[in-house]
Design a protein around this motif. Structure first.
Motif, PDB file in Angstrom:
ATOM      1  N   ASP A  39       0.828  -1.202   0.000  1.00  0.00           N
ATOM      2  CA  ASP A  39       0.000   0.000   0.000  1.00  0.00           C
ATOM      3  C   ASP A  39       0.864   1.254   0.000  1.00  0.00           C
ATOM      4  O   ASP A  39       1.950   1.287   0.592  1.00  0.00           O
ATOM      5  CB  ASP A  39      -0.902   0.034   1.235  1.00  0.00           C
ATOM      6  N   VAL A  40       0.375   2.301  -0.644  1.00  0.00           N
ATOM      7  CA  VAL A  40       0.970   3.626  -0.531  1.00  0.00           C
ATOM      8  C   VAL A  40       0.148   4.385   0.510  1.00  0.00           C
ATOM      9  O   VAL A  40      -1.060   4.570   0.330  1.00  0.00           O
ATOM     10  CB  VAL A  40       0.951   4.380  -1.871  1.00  0.00           C
ATOM     11  N   ALA A 130      -3.499   6.900   6.226  1.00  0.00           N
ATOM     12  CA  ALA A 130      -4.566   6.535   5.300  1.00  0.00           C
ATOM     13  C   ALA A 130      -3.962   5.964   4.010  1.00  0.00           C
ATOM     14  O   ALA A 130      -2.907   6.411   3.546  1.00  0.00           O
ATOM     15  CB  ALA A 130      -5.439   7.744   4.986  1.00  0.00           C
ATOM     16  N   VAL A 131      -4.630   4.980   3.439  1.00  0.00           N
ATOM     17  CA  VAL A 131      -4.140   4.345   2.210  1.00  0.00           C
ATOM     18  C   VAL A 131      -4.506   5.208   1.008  1.00  0.00           C
ATOM     19  O   VAL A 131      -5.682   5.470   0.754  1.00  0.00           O
ATOM     20  CB  VAL A 131      -4.725   2.928   2.054  1.00  0.00           C
ATOM     21  N   LEU A 132      -3.481   5.638   0.288  1.00  0.00           N
ATOM     22  CA  LEU A 132      -3.699   6.385  -0.950  1.00  0.00           C
ATOM     23  C   LEU A 132      -3.974   5.444  -2.111  1.00  0.00           C
ATOM     24  O   LEU A 132      -4.899   5.649  -2.894  1.00  0.00           O
ATOM     25  CB  LEU A 132      -2.469   7.236  -1.290  1.00  0.00           C
ATOM     26  N   THR A 137      -2.367  -2.661  -7.187  1.00  0.00           N
ATOM     27  CA  THR A 137      -2.877  -1.681  -8.139  1.00  0.00           C
ATOM     28  C   THR A 137      -1.776  -1.285  -9.112  1.00  0.00           C
ATOM     29  O   THR A 137      -0.628  -1.107  -8.714  1.00  0.00           O
ATOM     30  CB  THR A 137      -3.391  -0.425  -7.411  1.00  0.00           C
ATOM     31  N   ARG A 138      -2.124  -1.144 -10.366  1.00  0.00           N
ATOM     32  CA  ARG A 138      -1.168  -0.635 -11.344  1.00  0.00           C
ATOM     33  C   ARG A 138      -1.059   0.871 -11.143  1.00  0.00           C
ATOM     34  O   ARG A 138      -2.049   1.601 -11.234  1.00  0.00           O
ATOM     35  CB  ARG A 138      -1.632  -0.966 -12.761  1.00  0.00           C
ATOM     36  N   LEU A 139       0.149   1.352 -10.861  1.00  0.00           N
ATOM     37  CA  LEU A 139       0.353   2.757 -10.532  1.00  0.00           C
ATOM     38  C   LEU A 139       0.211   3.609 -11.793  1.00  0.00           C
ATOM     39  O   LEU A 139       0.870   3.360 -12.805  1.00  0.00           O
ATOM     40  CB  LEU A 139       1.730   2.960  -9.921  1.00  0.00           C
ATOM     41  N   THR A 140      -0.640   4.612 -11.736  1.00  0.00           N
ATOM     42  CA  THR A 140      -0.843   5.526 -12.859  1.00  0.00           C
ATOM     43  C   THR A 140      -0.175   6.869 -12.557  1.00  0.00           C
ATOM     44  O   THR A 140       0.315   7.102 -11.444  1.00  0.00           O
ATOM     45  CB  THR A 140      -2.338   5.755 -13.113  1.00  0.00           C
ATOM     46  N   ALA A 141      -0.193   7.754 -13.545  1.00  0.00           N
ATOM     47  CA  ALA A 141       0.407   9.076 -13.361  1.00  0.00           C
ATOM     48  C   ALA A 141      -0.287   9.842 -12.236  1.00  0.00           C
ATOM     49  O   ALA A 141       0.369  10.546 -11.460  1.00  0.00           O
ATOM     50  CB  ALA A 141       0.346   9.858 -14.666  1.00  0.00           C
ATOM     51  N   ARG A 142      -1.595   9.715 -12.122  1.00  0.00           N
ATOM     52  CA  ARG A 142      -2.300  10.438 -11.053  1.00  0.00           C
ATOM     53  C   ARG A 142      -1.962   9.858  -9.682  1.00  0.00           C
ATOM     54  O   ARG A 142      -1.878  10.605  -8.693  1.00  0.00           O
ATOM     55  CB  ARG A 142      -3.806  10.449 -11.294  1.00  0.00           C
ATOM     56  N   HIS A 143      -1.773   8.533  -9.618  1.00  0.00           N
ATOM     57  CA  HIS A 143      -1.343   7.932  -8.355  1.00  0.00           C
ATOM     58  C   HIS A 143       0.029   8.476  -7.949  1.00  0.00           C
ATOM     59  O   HIS A 143       0.264   8.820  -6.780  1.00  0.00           O
ATOM     60  CB  HIS A 143      -1.244   6.406  -8.485  1.00  0.00           C
ATOM     61  N   ALA A 150       1.985  14.178  -1.525  1.00  0.00           N
ATOM     62  CA  ALA A 150       1.852  13.843  -0.113  1.00  0.00           C
ATOM     63  C   ALA A 150       3.198  13.644   0.576  1.00  0.00           C
ATOM     64  O   ALA A 150       3.246  13.407   1.776  1.00  0.00           O
ATOM     65  CB  ALA A 150       1.006  12.584   0.044  1.00  0.00           C
ATOM     66  N   GLY A 151       4.281  13.707  -0.195  1.00  0.00           N
ATOM     67  CA  GLY A 151       5.601  13.566   0.404  1.00  0.00           C
ATOM     68  C   GLY A 151       6.105  12.144   0.484  1.00  0.00           C
ATOM     69  O   GLY A 151       7.063  11.862   1.207  1.00  0.00           O
ATOM     70  N   VAL A 152       5.475  11.211  -0.263  1.00  0.00           N
ATOM     71  CA  VAL A 152       5.952   9.825  -0.290  1.00  0.00           C
ATOM     72  C   VAL A 152       7.249   9.779  -1.097  1.00  0.00           C
ATOM     73  O   VAL A 152       7.280  10.196  -2.256  1.00  0.00           O
ATOM     74  CB  VAL A 152       4.901   8.896  -0.910  1.00  0.00           C
ATOM     75  N   GLN A 153       8.308   9.271  -0.505  1.00  0.00           N
ATOM     76  CA  GLN A 153       9.616   9.266  -1.162  1.00  0.00           C
ATOM     77  C   GLN A 153       9.774   8.106  -2.123  1.00  0.00           C
ATOM     78  O   GLN A 153      10.320   8.269  -3.214  1.00  0.00           O
ATOM     79  CB  GLN A 153      10.732   9.226  -0.101  1.00  0.00           C
TER      80      GLN A 153
END
Length: 328
Positions: A39-40, A130-132, A137-143, A150-153
């Protein structure tokens, strides 16, 4: 027909014991297309502090109770803010310029505000933990954008390596683009899956229109023999390569269930690919086991009718896999 191997048997023999590829930790921007292995989550509240949604002066709403043109409220040391700026401690709203009367260095509020007017409170977009984006899930550009904002490195993904060995440049370009869209990495060094032109043109798989396709394992990984004709190649990609990539990525094919707009017939003993076009809330099927260029270009999804099926009547619910973004 009895001499042909059922599709389910071929898939089971090839994929039994195959595990998802090892994970990679990469920055979100480089992970687009990959399938998430975890999860992100938000590392902190978003926004971390209350911020302005409009330009104006940061104020405490309670200080402006009763403000009006006839009874303005003086603003001591007003702090100007722009959209996105953090609100100073003790303030909870933004008074726009049209609500302010200025007299030289003096400023007065001409109207009241409610707490939160013109502002976004801390945690409004999401709370820490919270789970973004969910795993698999296949990560898309919006993800990726949401994660970076959100600052996820880094995010953890799985990206299978696939070798494409096709002589036809048009087919090779299509397959490479299709694989990239599924998050696979193209490469010939220790590939997890190799796609090659079939060396055996004798029918051996009970899959229409891809009877000459075959998926198997060797010492290096999975090998998929693709039929020479484009229709068989496309059917083999959807029926064999997609399940293999799903297993290697740790993802699951998506499903979209709709009733059939008209009946479709199928040959008993043969798994057959059916291209489907969305028509309102229903699927408009093409003939089973037939892939034409026009149908491929206009279709939205596909389904594989099992070998025990004689077809489906109009109105029968049919779960299909989207042609675009079929995983995650």
């Amino acid at each position: 027909m009895n001499s042909l191997t059922p599709l389910a048997t071929c898939l089971s023999a090839a994929l039994n014991g195959v595990l998802p590829v090892p994970t990679q930790s990469v920055v979100p921007g480089l992970a687009v297309g990959g399938v998430l292995a975890g999860d992100v989550v938000l590392p902190h509240d978003m926004p971390p502090v209350s911020e302005a949604l409009r330009a104006g002066v940061a104020v405490a709403a309670l200080d402006l109770v009763g403000a009006s043109p006839g009874a303005p409220v003086p603003l001591s040391d007003p702090v100007a803010v722009v959209p996105g700026a953090a609100l100073p401690p003790g303030t909870d709203a933004v008074l726009p310029e049209d609500g302010i009367e200025r007299w030289g260095a003096m400023a007065e509020a001409m109207r009241p505000l409610s707490s939160g007017d013109g502002a976004r409170r801390a945690g409004h977009d999401g709370r820490a933990g919270a789970v973004l984006v969910q795993a698999e899930t296949r990560l898309t550009a919006r993800h990726a954008f949401a994660a970076r904002q959100a600052g996820v490195q880094n995010v953890t993904i799985r990206r299978p390596r696939v070798a494409v060995q096709l002589d036809d440049p048009t087919q090779a370009d299509f397959v490479a683009a299709w694989l990239a869209d599924l998050g696979a990495e193209l490469g010939t060094e220790r590939p997890d899956l190799t796609l090659r032109r079939t060396p055996n043109h004798a029918p051996r798989l009970a899959l229409g229109p891809a009877e000459t396709a075959w998926l198997a394992r060797d010492a290096a990984g999975l090998v998929l023999d693709l039929p020479a004709r484009f229709d068989g190649m496309v059917a083999a990609l959807y029926a064999l390569a997609l399940p293999a990539l799903a297993r290697l990525s740790g993802a699951s094919p998506r499903a979209d269930g709709r009733p059939l707009a008209r009946k479709v017939t199928s040959t008993v003993g043969l798994s057959e690919l059916v291209l489907l076009q969305a028509e309102g809330d229903a699927w408009l099927p093409q003939p089973a086991g037939l892939v034409t260029l026009s149908a491929l270009a206009t279709a939205h999804a596909f389904a594989i009718l099992p070998p025990e099926s004689e077809g489906c009547a109009a109105g029968t619910p049919l779960a299909a896999t989207p042609l675009d973004q079929p995983l995650g």
